[in-house]
Design a protein around this motif. Structure first.
Motif, PDB file in Angstrom:
ATOM      1  N   LEU C 256      -5.751  -6.366   4.867  1.00 18.22           N
ATOM      2  CA  LEU C 256      -4.611  -7.261   5.035  1.00 18.22           C
ATOM      3  C   LEU C 256      -4.877  -8.624   4.416  1.00 18.22           C
ATOM      4  O   LEU C 256      -4.013  -9.198   3.766  1.00 18.22           O
ATOM      5  CB  LEU C 256      -4.302  -7.444   6.522  1.00 18.22           C
ATOM      6  N   GLY C 260      -3.356  -7.715   0.553  1.00 20.91           N
ATOM      7  CA  GLY C 260      -1.979  -7.561   0.990  1.00 20.91           C
ATOM      8  C   GLY C 260      -0.991  -7.823  -0.122  1.00 20.91           C
ATOM      9  O   GLY C 260      -0.129  -7.000  -0.419  1.00 20.91           O
ATOM     10  N   LEU C 475      -0.199  -9.607   9.707  1.00 20.72           N
ATOM     11  CA  LEU C 475       0.227  -9.609   8.308  1.00 20.72           C
ATOM     12  C   LEU C 475       0.405 -11.020   7.770  1.00 20.72           C
ATOM     13  O   LEU C 475       0.498 -11.214   6.574  1.00 20.72           O
ATOM     14  CB  LEU C 475       1.579  -8.895   8.190  1.00 20.72           C
TER      15      LEU C 475
END
Lengths: 254, 111, 487
Positions: C256, C260, C475
């Motif tokens: 992440l 990401g 996130l």
């Protein structure tokens, strides 16, 4: 069977070299800068006035990133505990005989210098390349030399395994204790000058705050630990293979 | 010249991986672990080199090399050595049971 | 301060135990519960301090770009709670089984605790590698603790494969250093998008391969069945329930933070590995005769579920993966403890020989039934809830292959768990040797109770939304970087 194995090995070799080519592509894409960037630039400029050490690598290991060193010392501690546990049930039946008279006399001349050498490496870790790990390895080498030259039972009678365990645990606790002093002073775990340790004059023997103390703690731990690993493995190898097999069958019966 | 060091480090890493995967003798597998670790660490030490650099000891005359990879490498050497020590201890115990370190003859590690 | 103590307290307990054993034998029995409870309390305190907002702790007073920083956010705190609960149960079970005689076991146990907390808390890539190696070494040692030949061989295979994985992680960290000259995770999250694509692909591949080797995804799972089946019962429960989840956390965090935005194909690769692990694990479990190997292959499959959820890359997917991690810890610990105790009593691990247990050990077999129903995914229990969220997350992302394989996997797992239950409920002689079943029974009842409660909870309380919110916060890379670097 031989041809199939060879083919198998050839395919593996091609795969590994292919992986190497792909890794090379990854590193060839980066140009080298002409100067140093990142935290290293800060370390080179400010180590003398913030920590008081001459050896910048020692300052990084024991001051800026001290928790990494605690982790590293813990790795050795885990390995020592594990190896001692794996060989704990085997006792040596007879000790090795050691080497000849000339080797014994020669070692007796060399050992005091080895002691001085190891102590110098540990205590002057903040002034020249060296430190706790390297000095601890030299101390472990002294006990290994005793094992080889005089026989393992002599070495065990001089420094018993229980003493080594105590030294190792005390080294670890000393490291955590010094860090705890920083925590109690409010400056963070393993803080050096911010927690009140004296910075001293750069280049003196007594300078750089906690770094000599941490070097001593790590040296104790590493020296005792490596010595224990060697002794645990050696006490098994004194037996011939047939005797080991009868010992295995006795252990299985219990 | 740094590129040649990088190439050597990568080659050593791949040789180590090949040794672990393809050799039938347990000791050679453990040696492969050591070789692989040496390759990865050579890579990280080479990353710190600066042309015409001096060791990072104060007082610094000129341009010092990057001290951060030295610290990482000292830590990682100790970790790799501990792994290898534990592997060798386990190999000794396996040898005590089977009398051999040939993987073809040791049933439990076949698959 | 609790963040630092969550790592330093178990570490000092581990350093103290040999001294207590050498110089005061009876003190160990008094101090061990204190140490265990203290570790549990500190881990939970560290988790709760960071659940809503980021909690930071700087070592030595140096800012994040110079020294090491410990960060707790909601993703870490869920895993910290999981670790605290799972290892508390294992400590209780092993204290009941073995007493304080084997003191080296407790040294290794507390080192495992300290290093797991370290991996979950740290915000620096090299520090994570160091703590990762400590906890891997303790896991290898715990596997070979019982010193049977099976356990020693399993430990050696685990060690070789785990160390290869660790060196791949080290190679990835080396490449990250070559590109950016720093190894702080927040600083890397800022500067990794700007490096050349070839290097980024190498870093991603090395990290994913290394972490999948440690977590037991399908092409690299060969150490898992041997290691988890030949360990002691409490150790198997700990390994399958807790230790694997820490590797999954590392995978989620690294993918992440670093990949990401710049390299979204990493998530597709993780989903693909998850699907293969799921199918491979269930199919291999289907033909096992040994009950602990069956449960170990079932772990491989469940890790596949978690990786499918993590590979979705959406808030709902990551939330579902977290929920399934928590549930799997509860279910698999209970299954291993129950099955291990029953196997020790029957003196065999072969399923078809473990007959007639229902008549003699009703409580344990009933708890095993509830836990097996939960892990298969029978409706009002927690396994069904988390699989439902996983299917919904993969349908929302549009990945129908993952959704279909989730359903297919449920069918296969139902068939092999039914085979085990059929053997348990069949008539036959009971155990030949009776061991005191009170502690395993209590533990199994508590764990199956938790499964029932967590299964019914989504009807009254929006658990799925809480986990999806945790996923959304995970996130949110920009907030993480801002919290760490701008202090």
């Amino acid at each position: 069977m031989r041809l199939r194995d060879r083919l198998h090995d050839l395919v593996l070799l091609c795969l590994c070299l292919g992986m190497g080519w792909w890794l090379w592509e990854g590193v060839a894409a980066i140009d080298d800068p002409e100067y140093i960037i990142g935290p290293a630039a800060y370390y080179l400029v400010n180590t003398a006035k913030e920590t008081g050490a001459v050896n910048v690598v020692a300052a990084i290991l024991f001051d800026y990133r001290g928790i990494d060193t605690l982790g590293e010392a813990t790795v050795i501690y885990t390995t020592v505990c594990g190896v001692a546990m794996l060989f704990s049930k085997s006792k040596y039946k007879k000790s090795s005989a050691g080497l000849s008279f000339i080797a014994r006399r020669g070692i007796s001349f060399v050992v005091p210098f080895l002691f001085m050498y190891g102590s110098a490496i540990i205590l002057m870790g903040h002034l020249s390349p060296g430190g706790g790990f390297q000095g601890g390895a030299v101390f472990a080498t002294i006990t290994i030399l005793f094992c080889i030259v005089f026989g393992s039972s002599f070495e065990a009678s001089r420094i018993s395994p229980k003493t080594k365990e105590t030294i190792e645990s005390l080294g670890g606790l000393l490291f955590v204790f010094i860090g705890g002093v920083g925590l109690l002073a409010g400056a963070g775990f393993l803080a050096n000058t911010a927690a009140g340790f004296p910075r001293g004059q750069v280049g003196n023997f007594l300078s750089a705050g906690t770094i000599p103390l941490l070097n001593v703690a790590v040296g104790m731990k590493v020296g005792a630990g490596l010595s224990t690993i060697f002794y645990s493995m050696v006490k098994v190898l004194d037996l011939e293979f047939n005797e080991q097999l009868t010992e295995v069958m006795d252990n299985d019966k219990n | 010249m740094i590129k040649i060091s990088y190439a050597t480090a990568i080659f050593v890493f791949c040789v180590g991986l090949y040794t672990i995967l393809s050799k039938r003798n347990l000791f050679k597998t453990v040696i492969g672990l050591t070789i692989m670790e040496a390759g990865a660490l050579m890579l990280i030490v080479t990353a710190g080199y600066v042309h015409g650099g001096v060791p990072p000891l104060i007082p610094i005359e000129g341009q010092a090399v990057n001290p951060l990879p030295h610290a990482f490498t000292l830590t990682a050497i100790v970790i790799g050595a501990s792994d290898v020590a534990l592997a060798l201890a386990l190999v000794i115990k396996v040898h005590r049971r089977y009398g051999t370190v040939d993987l073809d003859k040791i049933r439990g590690l076949k698959e | 301060m609790t963040l630092v103590l969550a790592v330093v307290f178990p570490l000092s307990c581990a350093f103290l135990i040999p001294l207590l054993h050498l110089y005061g034998g009876a003190l160990l029995r008094k101090f061990l519960p204190v140490m265990g409870l203290g570790t549990l309390a500190l881990t939970l305190a560290a988790a709760l301090s960071g659940f809503n907002d980021y909690a930071l702790s700087f070592f030595g007073g140096w800012p994040a770009r110079l020294g090491v920083v410990f960060v707790v956010d909601s993703l870490s705190s869920i895993f910290l709670i999981l670790v605290a609960f799972g290892s508390g149960i294992s400590l209780l079970y092993s204290y009941d089984r073995m007493g304080t005689g084997p003191w080296r076991f407790y040294v290794i146990f507390f080192l495992l605790q300290a290093s797991m907390n370290g991996v979950l808390l740290t915000g620096d890539l090299f520090n994570m590698f160091v703590f990762y190696e400590i906890f891997s070494l303790t896991a290898y040692l715990l596997v070979s603790y019982s010193l049977t030949w099976q356990a020693v061989e399993a430990g050696l295979k685990y060690l070789v494969m785990g160390t290869v994985g660790a060196f791949f992680i080290l190679l990835g960290a080396a490449y990250a250093f070559i590109a950016n000259k720093t190894l702080n995770m927040a600083a890397l999250a800022v500067s990794l998008p700007q490096i050349p694509k070839a290097t980024l692909v190498v870093i991603a591949a090395c990290m994913v391969v290394g972490l999948s080797l440690k977590a037991g995804a399908f092409p690299f799972h060969f150490w898992l069945p041997d290691a988890h089946s030949s360990a002691l019962t409490a150790v198997s429960a700990l390994l399958s329930g807790v230790v694997i989840k820490v590797s999954v956390y590392a995978l989620i965090r690294i993918s992440l933070l670093f990949f990401g935005d710049p390299l979204p194909t990493v998530f597709d690769v993780i989903t693909a590995l998850g699907v293969i692990s799921l199918l491979g694990g269930h199919l291999m479990a289907f033909k096992q005769q040994d009950i602990k190997r069956l449960l170990a292959y079932s772990t491989v499959a469940q890790i596949g579920y978690i990786m499918i959820g993590a590979g979705m890359g959406t808030a709902m997917g990551i939330g579902a993966a977290l929920f399934h991690s928590v549930n799997h810890m509860l279910m698999k610990s209970g299954l291993f403890m129950t099955a291990g105790h029953l196997a020790e009593e029957m003196k065999t691990r072969n399923i078809s020989h473990m007959r007639g247990l229902f008549a003699h050990r009703k409580g344990l077999v009933l708890a095993f039934t509830v836990l097996a129903a939960a892990i298969v995914g029978v409706p009002p229990l927690n396994g069904f809830m988390s699989k439902w969220y996983l299917v919904m997350a993969s349908v929302e992302k549009g990945n129908l292959l993952a959704a279909l394989s989730l359903v297919f996997g449920t069918v296969i797992s139902a068939s092999y768990y039914l085979r085990v239950l059929h053997a348990f409920y069949a008539p036959g002689d009971g155990p030949k040797k009776y061991k005191d079943p009170r502690c395993p029974l209590a533990v199994a009842v508590v764990l199956s109770g938790c499964c029932v409660v967590l299964g019914l909870l989504p009807f009254f309380y929006p658990i799925g939304d809480i986990f999806a919110e945790v996923g959304a916060k995970a996130l949110d890379v920009k907030n993480y970087v801002a919290a760490v670097l701008l202090q």
